[in-house]
Design a protein around this motif. Structure first.
Motif, mmCIF file in Angstrom:
data_model
loop_
_atom_site.group_PDB
_atom_site.id
_atom_site.type_symbol
_atom_site.label_atom_id
_atom_site.label_comp_id
_atom_site.label_asym_id
_atom_site.label_seq_id
_atom_site.Cartn_x
_atom_site.Cartn_y
_atom_site.Cartn_z
ATOM 1 N N ASP A 206 0.731 -1.092 -0.072
ATOM 2 C CA ASP A 206 0.111 -0.050 -0.102
ATOM 3 C C ASP A 206 0.983 1.315 0.031
ATOM 4 N N ILE A 207 1.973 1.121 0.843
ATOM 5 C CA ILE A 207 2.759 2.377 0.717
ATOM 6 C C ILE A 207 3.463 2.480 -0.635
ATOM 7 N N PHE A 208 3.937 1.536 -0.988
ATOM 8 C CA PHE A 208 4.569 1.459 -2.441
ATOM 9 C C PHE A 208 3.702 1.968 -3.484
ATOM 10 N N ASN A 209 2.382 1.805 -3.348
ATOM 11 C CA ASN A 209 1.486 2.047 -4.249
ATOM 12 C C ASN A 209 1.290 3.542 -4.388
ATOM 13 N N ASN A 210 1.437 4.380 -3.051
ATOM 14 C CA ASN A 210 1.263 5.610 -3.074
ATOM 15 C C ASN A 210 2.505 6.477 -3.387
ATOM 16 N N LYS A 235 5.507 -7.002 -4.770
ATOM 17 C CA LYS A 235 5.038 -6.648 -6.190
ATOM 18 C C LYS A 235 3.662 -7.404 -6.516
ATOM 19 N N ALA A 236 3.809 -8.674 -5.822
ATOM 20 C CA ALA A 236 2.676 -9.439 -6.496
ATOM 21 C C ALA A 236 1.369 -8.795 -5.407
ATOM 22 N N LEU A 237 1.480 -8.190 -4.385
ATOM 23 C CA LEU A 237 0.325 -7.509 -3.661
ATOM 24 C C LEU A 237 0.075 -6.111 -4.121
ATOM 25 N N MET A 238 1.082 -5.595 -4.671
ATOM 26 C CA MET A 238 0.701 -4.121 -5.284
ATOM 27 C C MET A 238 -0.145 -4.222 -6.543
ATOM 28 N N PHE A 239 -1.119 -3.205 -6.785
ATOM 29 C CA PHE A 239 -1.959 -2.979 -7.892
ATOM 30 C C PHE A 239 -1.644 -1.836 -8.655
ATOM 31 N N THR A 240 -1.007 -1.534 -9.771
ATOM 32 C CA THR A 240 -0.727 -0.608 -10.440
ATOM 33 C C THR A 240 -1.632 -0.329 -11.503
ATOM 34 N N PHE A 241 -1.505 0.779 -12.420
ATOM 35 C CA PHE A 241 -2.398 0.949 -13.440
ATOM 36 C C PHE A 241 -2.094 -0.008 -14.642
ATOM 37 N N ASP A 242 -0.743 -0.237 -14.848
ATOM 38 C CA ASP A 242 -0.550 -1.334 -15.747
ATOM 39 C C ASP A 242 -1.062 -2.918 -15.586
ATOM 40 N N ASP A 243 -1.422 -2.981 -14.233
ATOM 41 C CA ASP A 243 -2.005 -4.216 -13.927
ATOM 42 C C ASP A 243 -3.600 -4.303 -14.350
ATOM 43 N N ALA A 267 -4.163 9.377 -18.019
ATOM 44 C CA ALA A 267 -3.579 7.886 -17.385
ATOM 45 C C ALA A 267 -3.015 7.228 -18.570
ATOM 46 N N LEU A 268 -3.868 7.378 -19.739
ATOM 47 C CA LEU A 268 -3.311 6.388 -20.757
ATOM 48 C C LEU A 268 -2.195 6.866 -21.412
ATOM 49 N N LYS A 269 -2.063 8.195 -21.259
ATOM 50 C CA LYS A 269 -0.828 8.795 -22.038
ATOM 51 C C LYS A 269 0.312 8.379 -21.264
ATOM 52 N N GLY A 270 0.547 7.775 -20.164
ATOM 53 C CA GLY A 270 1.709 7.316 -19.595
ATOM 54 C C GLY A 270 1.576 5.801 -19.532
ATOM 55 N N GLY A 271 0.705 5.075 -19.773
ATOM 56 C CA GLY A 271 0.349 3.563 -19.649
ATOM 57 C C GLY A 271 1.082 2.809 -20.512
ATOM 58 N N SER A 272 1.147 1.413 -20.361
ATOM 59 C CA SER A 272 1.866 0.489 -21.357
ATOM 60 C C SER A 272 1.023 0.507 -22.489
ATOM 61 N N GLU A 273 1.891 0.076 -23.693
ATOM 62 C CA GLU A 273 1.130 -0.096 -25.013
ATOM 63 C C GLU A 273 -0.035 -1.321 -24.831
ATOM 64 N N GLU A 274 0.086 -2.266 -23.922
ATOM 65 C CA GLU A 274 -0.705 -3.254 -23.586
ATOM 66 C C GLU A 274 -1.971 -2.722 -23.015
ATOM 67 N N VAL A 275 -1.896 -1.919 -22.143
ATOM 68 C CA VAL A 275 -2.875 -1.368 -21.412
ATOM 69 C C VAL A 275 -3.924 -0.260 -22.569
ATOM 70 N N GLU A 308 -0.915 10.459 -10.987
ATOM 71 C CA GLU A 308 -2.234 10.974 -10.328
ATOM 72 C C GLU A 308 -3.596 10.542 -10.994
ATOM 73 N N ALA A 309 -3.423 10.627 -12.263
ATOM 74 C CA ALA A 309 -4.534 10.305 -12.856
ATOM 75 C C ALA A 309 -4.637 8.690 -13.052
ATOM 76 N N GLN A 310 -3.481 8.246 -12.971
ATOM 77 C CA GLN A 310 -3.552 6.495 -12.979
ATOM 78 C C GLN A 310 -3.948 6.014 -11.716
ATOM 79 N N ALA A 311 -3.619 6.725 -10.505
ATOM 80 C CA ALA A 311 -3.955 6.224 -9.270
ATOM 81 C C ALA A 311 -5.627 6.482 -9.003
ATOM 82 N N GLU A 312 -6.084 7.575 -9.630
ATOM 83 C CA GLU A 312 -7.526 7.762 -9.486
ATOM 84 C C GLU A 312 -8.382 6.656 -10.293
#
Length: 339
Positions: A206-210, A235-243, A267-275, A308-312
């Motif tokens: 949770d800390i790393f996610n922030n 890393k397995a417990l984290m959930f990021t935008f690319d996840d 958010a998509l501007k900085g997302g991976s091509e897959e996302v 910030e956008a990806q976090a939202e």
């Protein structure tokens, strides 16, 4: 000349305890002092020093009452509930709640002992919102090995600020120390007592996610060098935008309806091509074209705004998952086919 205390009914509980200690003499009162923590000794000493003269009648009344209560007590069973009931008869409800929350928290006779039993990740998460000088005071009072673990979990720049204040620290004034103790007791220990202890890896996830992306990557890389197993668990417990690639097509379509379009574009501007491909495939051709045009029209954007956008968007996805509206598969989980 100080007035002699001769009205037993006007004595406070602390004054009665102080008179009792003074009446016992050096040998017996010394043994009782050995059983107290520093804070209790300070409080008792202050009352004793300001007591003044006490009449023999008051002293006699005190010991008679003490003997009567002791003889009528019978067998005793001390529990949290019985202690709380007793305190409620003498103290305001809010104060009783704070005291009970503290004693139900981590074990320890003094505040610093209690902090020594709090997991370092919990402390680090709390300290990152405090002034570096406050953190330096606390770290100077707890055991060095525990302080080292807490320091290692703080953001690097912030940790260096704390270190510099520790190096320049002189004798801490009693008023400052008392203020820090009071704040820790009222704001930290009481909140900690209300919550169950979480797994440290879940907390760090949770800390790393922030954290911002650069800081997160730097800490994860450093942690992989020190403890690869813990790094992988976090890393397995984290959930990021690319996840979000772990969300199925139906879930992505629900997310598209719930997310703010301007936030999603950022958010998509900085997302991976897959996302990006996943989202665009689940839009109409016209909607996908418009969003691509919006993203191109933004030009260069700040990484902080993207984060910030990806976090939202991630928060919205988690809320939908908690409500059972979308499904987020676990890493490495494959869909089973039923025939």
């Amino acid at each position: 000349m100080a007035r002699v205390k001769d009205d037993y009914r006007s004595l406070t509980g602390q004054e009665k305890a102080a008179i009792f200690m003074l009446s016992l003499g050096d040998e017996h009162s010394g043994k009782l002092f050995e059983m107290m923590d520093d804070e209790e000794i300070r409080e008792m000493s202050q009352v004793m020093a300001s007591l003044g003269s006490v009449s023999s009648t008051v002293i006699e009344r005190l010991f008679v009452e003490f003997a009567d209560q002791l003889s009528s007590a019978g067998s005793l069973v001390g529990t949290f509930d019985s202690t709380e009931r007793l305190l409620k008869q003498a103290l305001p409800k809010d104060r009783v709640s704070n005291i009970m929350e503290e004693i139900r928290g981590p074990a320890g006779r003094t505040m610093w002992d209690k902090l020594g039993n709090v997991h370092e990740a919990v402390l680090a998460n709390y300290f990152k919102n405090e002034y570096p000088q406050t953190v330096a005071v606390v770290l100077s009072k707890i055991k060095p090995d525990h302080a080292a673990r807490v320091l290692s979990l703080l953001p690097e720049n912030y940790a260096m600020e704390v270190i510099m204040r520790l190096l320049r620290m002189e004798a801490v004034q009693k008023e400052v120390l008392d203020g820090v103790e009071k704040t820790l007791r009222s704001e930290f220990m009481s909140n900690l007592a209300r919550t169950q202890r979480r797994d440290s890896h879940e907390l760090m996830a949770d800390i790393f996610n922030n954290l911002d992306r650069n800081t997160e990557n730097r800490f994860i890389t450093a942690l992989e060098e020190r403890n690869r197993e813990s790094a992988e668990r976090i890393k397995a417990l984290m959930f990021t935008f690319d996840d979000l690639v772990r969300v199925d097509q139906a879930g992505i379509q629900i997310l598209l309806r719930q997310a703010e379009k301007d936030k999603l574009s950022m958010a998509l501007k900085g997302g991976s091509e897959e996302v990006k491909d996943l989202f665009f495939k689940n839009m109409s051709e016209r909607a996908a074209k418009m969003m691509r045009e919006d993203m191109e029209a933004m030009g260069p954007v700040r990484l902080r705004d993207v984060d910030e956008a990806q976090a939202e968007i991630v928060v919205v996805a988690k809320q939908l998952a908690d409500a059972g509206e979308i499904n987020i598969s676990q890493p490495g989980e494959e869909d089973e086919l039923v025939f």
